[in-house]
Design a protein around this motif. Structure first.
Motif, PDB file in Angstrom:
ATOM      1  N   PRO A   1       0.649  -1.174  -0.331  1.00  9.79           N
ATOM      2  CA  PRO A   1      -0.073  -0.001  -0.088  1.00  9.79           C
ATOM      3  C   PRO A   1       0.866   1.165  -0.224  1.00  9.79           C
ATOM      4  O   PRO A   1       1.737   1.608   0.826  1.00  9.79           O
ATOM      5  N   ASN A   2       0.358   2.140  -0.926  1.00 10.93           N
ATOM      6  CA  ASN A   2       1.089   3.422  -1.214  1.00 10.93           C
ATOM      7  C   ASN A   2       1.430   4.167   0.185  1.00 10.93           C
ATOM      8  O   ASN A   2       2.457   4.767   0.544  1.00 10.93           O
TER       9      ASN A   2
ATOM     10  N   GLY B   1       6.153   6.037   4.872  1.00  9.11           N
ATOM     11  CA  GLY B   1       5.462   6.501   5.924  1.00  9.11           C
ATOM     12  C   GLY B   1       6.207   6.008   7.286  1.00  9.11           C
ATOM     13  O   GLY B   1       6.361   6.635   8.057  1.00  9.11           O
ATOM     14  N   ARG B   2       6.581   4.651   6.963  1.00 12.79           N
ATOM     15  CA  ARG B   2       7.208   3.928   8.194  1.00 12.79           C
ATOM     16  C   ARG B   2       8.615   4.692   8.529  1.00 12.79           C
ATOM     17  O   ARG B   2       9.145   4.701   9.479  1.00 12.79           O
ATOM     18  N   LEU B   3       9.281   4.804   7.091  1.00  7.93           N
ATOM     19  CA  LEU B   3      10.474   5.623   7.397  1.00  7.93           C
ATOM     20  C   LEU B   3      10.505   6.717   8.230  1.00  7.93           C
ATOM     21  O   LEU B   3      11.388   7.014   9.066  1.00  7.93           O
ATOM     22  N   LEU B   4       9.595   7.506   7.766  1.00  5.86           N
ATOM     23  CA  LEU B   4       9.164   8.901   8.556  1.00  5.86           C
ATOM     24  C   LEU B   4       9.178   8.854   9.914  1.00  5.86           C
ATOM     25  O   LEU B   4       9.549   9.293  11.157  1.00  5.86           O
ATOM     26  N   GLU B   5       8.075   7.760  10.180  1.00  2.33           N
ATOM     27  CA  GLU B   5       7.789   7.318  11.372  1.00  2.33           C
ATOM     28  C   GLU B   5       8.988   6.907  12.313  1.00  2.33           C
ATOM     29  O   GLU B   5       9.004   7.360  13.360  1.00  2.33           O
ATOM     30  N   VAL B   6       9.833   6.267  11.793  1.00  6.99           N
ATOM     31  CA  VAL B   6      11.004   5.636  12.550  1.00  6.99           C
ATOM     32  C   VAL B   6      12.182   6.784  12.752  1.00  6.99           C
ATOM     33  O   VAL B   6      12.749   6.947  13.642  1.00  6.99           O
ATOM     34  N   GLY B   7      12.465   7.507  11.553  1.00  2.04           N
ATOM     35  CA  GLY B   7      13.483   8.496  11.486  1.00  2.04           C
ATOM     36  C   GLY B   7      13.134   9.674  12.370  1.00  2.04           C
ATOM     37  O   GLY B   7      14.038  10.182  13.099  1.00  2.04           O
TER      38      GLY B   7
ATOM     39  N   GLY C   1       1.103  16.211  -0.346  1.00  2.00           N
ATOM     40  CA  GLY C   1       0.019  15.257   0.066  1.00  2.00           C
ATOM     41  C   GLY C   1       0.281  14.250   1.233  1.00  2.00           C
ATOM     42  O   GLY C   1      -0.034  14.106   2.434  1.00  2.00           O
ATOM     43  N   PHE C   2       1.764  13.674   1.053  1.00  2.00           N
ATOM     44  CA  PHE C   2       2.217  12.594   2.116  1.00  2.00           C
ATOM     45  C   PHE C   2       2.536  13.489   3.288  1.00  2.00           C
ATOM     46  O   PHE C   2       2.269  12.983   4.311  1.00  2.00           O
ATOM     47  N   TYR C   3       3.018  14.617   3.170  1.00  2.00           N
ATOM     48  CA  TYR C   3       3.688  15.410   4.514  1.00  2.00           C
ATOM     49  C   TYR C   3       2.610  16.011   5.106  1.00  2.00           C
ATOM     50  O   TYR C   3       2.447  15.854   6.658  1.00  2.00           O
ATOM     51  N   ARG C   4       1.548  16.365   4.462  1.00  2.00           N
ATOM     52  CA  ARG C   4       0.454  16.990   5.208  1.00  2.00           C
ATOM     53  C   ARG C   4      -0.282  16.011   5.964  1.00  2.00           C
ATOM     54  O   ARG C   4      -0.503  16.096   7.040  1.00  2.00           O
TER      55      ARG C   4
END
Length: 93
Positions: free
Chosen positions: A33-34, A39-45, A64-67
């Motif tokens: 899933p997109n 998203g997981r990398l941002l969450e962890v990092g 959109g992703f960052y929002r």
């Protein structure tokens, strides 16, 4: 101007993370899933900490992703000479 090729240093961590993220998105597009790709990398990092980043103007996919992850434009802009594109800064408190 040609990109510089040299040994990786700690100051390259952000660029390395982006390279990893973009490669991951391309390799797994259509398989995972997109909203999970990067998203997981941002969450962890970054987690829920305050952060800022720069996005090319008009990159609606990235915006959109960052929002969705709580980032908003703060009005700061920059021109990237290498790509000859405008950038906007997104922040999350």
């Amino acid at each position: 101007m040609q990109p510089e090729i040299r040994p990786f240093t700690p100051t390259d961590a952000e660029a390395g993370a982006w390279c990893h993220l973009l490669s991951w998105r391309e390799a797994y597009a259509g398989l995972a899933p997109n909203d999970l790709l990067g998203g997981r990398l941002l969450e962890v990092g970054v987690g829920e900490r305050a952060a800022y980043l720069w996005v090319f103007e008009g990159n609606e996919r990235a915006l959109g992703f960052y929002r969705r992850h709580g980032f908003v434009p703060d009005g700061a802009t920059h021109h990237d000479d290498y790509f000859d594109l405008g950038e906007i800064r997104l922040v999350r408190s």
